[in-house]
Design a protein around this motif. Structure first.
Motif, PDB file in Angstrom:
ATOM      1  N   VAL A 185       0.876  -1.167   0.000  1.00  0.00           N
ATOM      2  CA  VAL A 185       0.000   0.000   0.000  1.00  0.00           C
ATOM      3  C   VAL A 185       0.914   1.217   0.000  1.00  0.00           C
ATOM      4  N   CYS A 186       0.808   2.023  -1.049  1.00  0.00           N
ATOM      5  CA  CYS A 186       1.792   3.071  -1.291  1.00  0.00           C
ATOM      6  C   CYS A 186       1.142   4.450  -1.279  1.00  0.00           C
ATOM      7  N   GLU A 187       1.780   5.371  -0.598  1.00  0.00           N
ATOM      8  CA  GLU A 187       1.401   6.781  -0.632  1.00  0.00           C
ATOM      9  C   GLU A 187       2.326   7.516  -1.591  1.00  0.00           C
ATOM     10  N   ALA A 188       1.750   8.353  -2.447  1.00  0.00           N
ATOM     11  CA  ALA A 188       2.538   9.074  -3.450  1.00  0.00           C
ATOM     12  C   ALA A 188       2.280  10.568  -3.323  1.00  0.00           C
ATOM     13  N   LYS A 189       3.344  11.327  -3.160  1.00  0.00           N
ATOM     14  CA  LYS A 189       3.266  12.778  -3.051  1.00  0.00           C
ATOM     15  C   LYS A 189       4.110  13.409  -4.159  1.00  0.00           C
ATOM     16  N   GLY A 190       3.810  14.654  -4.477  1.00  0.00           N
ATOM     17  CA  GLY A 190       4.565  15.317  -5.522  1.00  0.00           C
ATOM     18  C   GLY A 190       4.770  16.787  -5.240  1.00  0.00           C
ATOM     19  N   GLN A 191       5.828  17.331  -5.807  1.00  0.00           N
ATOM     20  CA  GLN A 191       6.045  18.770  -5.872  1.00  0.00           C
ATOM     21  C   GLN A 191       6.572  19.062  -7.272  1.00  0.00           C
ATOM     22  N   LEU A 192       5.664  19.391  -8.165  1.00  0.00           N
ATOM     23  CA  LEU A 192       6.018  19.544  -9.561  1.00  0.00           C
ATOM     24  C   LEU A 192       6.280  20.986  -9.957  1.00  0.00           C
ATOM     25  N   SER A 193       6.016  21.923  -9.045  1.00  0.00           N
ATOM     26  CA  SER A 193       6.276  23.324  -9.306  1.00  0.00           C
ATOM     27  C   SER A 193       6.512  24.034  -7.980  1.00  0.00           C
ATOM     28  N   GLY A 194       6.963  25.274  -8.068  1.00  0.00           N
ATOM     29  CA  GLY A 194       7.231  26.049  -6.864  1.00  0.00           C
ATOM     30  C   GLY A 194       8.650  26.556  -6.834  1.00  0.00           C
ATOM     31  N   ASP A 228      15.905  18.088  -3.693  1.00  0.00           N
ATOM     32  CA  ASP A 228      16.893  18.478  -2.685  1.00  0.00           C
ATOM     33  C   ASP A 228      17.322  17.216  -1.944  1.00  0.00           C
ATOM     34  N   GLU A 229      18.503  16.728  -2.278  1.00  0.00           N
ATOM     35  CA  GLU A 229      18.960  15.458  -1.722  1.00  0.00           C
ATOM     36  C   GLU A 229      19.066  15.506  -0.206  1.00  0.00           C
ATOM     37  N   ALA A 230      19.540  16.619   0.340  1.00  0.00           N
ATOM     38  CA  ALA A 230      19.695  16.726   1.796  1.00  0.00           C
ATOM     39  C   ALA A 230      18.339  16.653   2.499  1.00  0.00           C
ATOM     40  N   LEU A 231      17.344  17.311   1.925  1.00  0.00           N
ATOM     41  CA  LEU A 231      16.010  17.286   2.519  1.00  0.00           C
ATOM     42  C   LEU A 231      15.401  15.896   2.425  1.00  0.00           C
ATOM     43  N   LEU A 262      10.610  26.705  -3.535  1.00  0.00           N
ATOM     44  CA  LEU A 262      11.403  26.098  -2.461  1.00  0.00           C
ATOM     45  C   LEU A 262      11.028  24.632  -2.305  1.00  0.00           C
ATOM     46  N   PRO A 263      12.012  23.744  -2.182  1.00  0.00           N
ATOM     47  CA  PRO A 263      11.711  22.312  -2.015  1.00  0.00           C
ATOM     48  C   PRO A 263      11.012  22.031  -0.699  1.00  0.00           C
ATOM     49  N   LYS A 264      10.123  21.042  -0.732  1.00  0.00           N
ATOM     50  CA  LYS A 264       9.389  20.632   0.464  1.00  0.00           C
ATOM     51  C   LYS A 264       9.704  19.176   0.784  1.00  0.00           C
ATOM     52  N   ALA A 265       9.420  18.796   2.013  1.00  0.00           N
ATOM     53  CA  ALA A 265       9.736  17.438   2.494  1.00  0.00           C
ATOM     54  C   ALA A 265       8.622  16.477   2.094  1.00  0.00           C
ATOM     55  N   GLY A 294       4.642   1.575   1.147  1.00  0.00           N
ATOM     56  CA  GLY A 294       5.427   2.327   0.184  1.00  0.00           C
ATOM     57  C   GLY A 294       5.225   3.816   0.388  1.00  0.00           C
ATOM     58  N   ALA A 295       6.288   4.577   0.212  1.00  0.00           N
ATOM     59  CA  ALA A 295       6.220   6.036   0.255  1.00  0.00           C
ATOM     60  C   ALA A 295       7.032   6.550  -0.926  1.00  0.00           C
ATOM     61  N   ALA A 296       6.387   7.327  -1.785  1.00  0.00           N
ATOM     62  CA  ALA A 296       7.045   7.811  -2.999  1.00  0.00           C
ATOM     63  C   ALA A 296       6.846   9.317  -3.121  1.00  0.00           C
ATOM     64  N   ALA A 297       7.865   9.994  -3.619  1.00  0.00           N
ATOM     65  CA  ALA A 297       7.786  11.432  -3.859  1.00  0.00           C
ATOM     66  C   ALA A 297       8.326  11.740  -5.245  1.00  0.00           C
ATOM     67  N   THR A 298       7.613  12.575  -5.975  1.00  0.00           N
ATOM     68  CA  THR A 298       8.013  12.965  -7.325  1.00  0.00           C
ATOM     69  C   THR A 298       8.216  14.470  -7.358  1.00  0.00           C
ATOM     70  N   PHE A 299       9.343  14.889  -7.929  1.00  0.00           N
ATOM     71  CA  PHE A 299       9.722  16.298  -7.923  1.00  0.00           C
ATOM     72  C   PHE A 299      10.057  16.799  -9.314  1.00  0.00           C
ATOM     73  N   CYS A 300       9.800  18.072  -9.554  1.00  0.00           N
ATOM     74  CA  CYS A 300      10.505  18.768 -10.621  1.00  0.00           C
ATOM     75  C   CYS A 300      11.980  18.807 -10.212  1.00  0.00           C
ATOM     76  N   SER A 301      12.884  18.585 -11.146  1.00  0.00           N
ATOM     77  CA  SER A 301      14.309  18.471 -10.802  1.00  0.00           C
ATOM     78  C   SER A 301      14.848  19.712 -10.098  1.00  0.00           C
ATOM     79  N   SER A 302      14.273  20.875 -10.385  1.00  0.00           N
ATOM     80  CA  SER A 302      14.721  22.108  -9.725  1.00  0.00           C
ATOM     81  C   SER A 302      14.379  22.114  -8.239  1.00  0.00           C
ATOM     82  N   LEU A 303      13.493  21.216  -7.812  1.00  0.00           N
ATOM     83  CA  LEU A 303      13.076  21.124  -6.419  1.00  0.00           C
ATOM     84  C   LEU A 303      13.561  19.842  -5.753  1.00  0.00           C
TER      85      LEU A 303
END
Length: 276
Positions: A153-162, A233-236, A164-167, A222-231
């Motif tokens: 059972v997987c949760e999927a989150k995204g930040q495709l624009s913006g 942030d490996e450290a985050l 500042l990167p979010k967690a 499962g936990a998945a996050a999808t980002f625009c590459s500009s957002l």
């Protein structure tokens, strides 16, 4: 393994760099290299994407009486809107869930029922329940089951624009905790939709996982996050903490990123409608 309907995932490249959460869980990182996409791959992707909402052989019956072309019917009555207050966010969420489903199938060998978006009643709303259900069965023979069958059972989150990167990976982990409560309802919803579509064999696949006491199986989160590459942030991402998750040992973490991703999402919806 990439099927003919998943040609777009030949664009997916897994990072060879190992990164982990603060509590030592491995994170798989993929880059979707959109700049390398061929016209043929985009056409297959658009058809596959459109099918998540409506099969092509159903489209004419659905639009009958509306006075709309295939293209306009999809853009105005089926797909989330590009311009309303909620539409773009729902587009983003739907795209992320569909992409993560594709990745679960091609990269990890799960079967995903694909009922979530075709059963939407309101186009500018996200369906309730767990984002993605994935299944692995030792045998597909009718009535057979194994304690080694797997449900994820997987949760999927995204930040495709913006700006500042979010967690978002942490958000996916935190929301995944609630999946233990939503799992039963999500299984029933998937099974009901499969029965409505006369996919009886697939409905039995789902039913196999409804009674874990009578038919034990392995459960992963499962936990998945999808980002625009500009957002991205490996450290985050590495600051993610899964230590309080109830399925800490069985949680899988995935991150996907791609350039100018929200712009691409809008173009994919347009292509999916144009080529219907």
């Amino acid at each position: 393994m990439t099927s003919s309907t998943h040609q777009h995932l030949t664009l997916l490249k897994k990072s060879t760099k190992a990164i982990s959460t603060t509590d030592g869980k491995c994170i798989d990182v993929f880059e979707l290299q959109l700049n390398s996409a061929s016209e043929a791959a985009l056409k297959v992707w658009a058809k596959h994407f459109r099918a998540q909402y409506c099969l092509d052989d159903e489209l004419d019956n659905l639009r009958e009486g509306s006075g709309k072309s295939r293209r306009d019917f999809l853009l105005e009555s089926v797909f989330p809107s590009a311009t309303t207050r909620l539409g773009p966010a729902v587009r983003s969420g739907d795209f992320v869930e569909i992409l993560v489903s594709d990745v679960l199938e091609t990269q990890y060998g799960y079967w995903v029922p694909r009922t979530r978006h075709s059963g939407k009643m309101v186009r500018d709303e996200s369906p309730r329940g767990s984002d993605i259900l994935g299944f692995k069965l030792v045998s597909d023979a009718d009535g057979e089951w194994s304690s080694n069958d797997i449900l994820i059972v997987c949760e999927a989150k995204g930040q495709l624009s913006g700006k500042l990167p979010k967690a978002r990976l942490q958000d996916a982990v935190d929301d995944s905790v609630r999946d233990a409560l939503r799992k039963s309802e999500s299984l029933i919803a998937a099974k009901r939709r499969l029965l409505q579509l006369d996919r009886l064999v697939d409905a039995k696949r789902v039913a196999r996982f409804q009674d874990p006491l009578a038919r034990p199986h392995i459960e992963h989160a499962g936990a998945a996050a999808t980002f625009c590459s500009s957002l991205f942030d490996e450290a985050l991402i590495q600051a993610t903490d899964c230590s309080q998750h109830p399925n800490h040992q069985g949680i899988m973490l995935v991150v996907i990123h791609a350039p100018t991703l929200m712009k691409f999402v809008h173009s994919l919806y347009e292509r999916a409608a144009d080529e219907a």
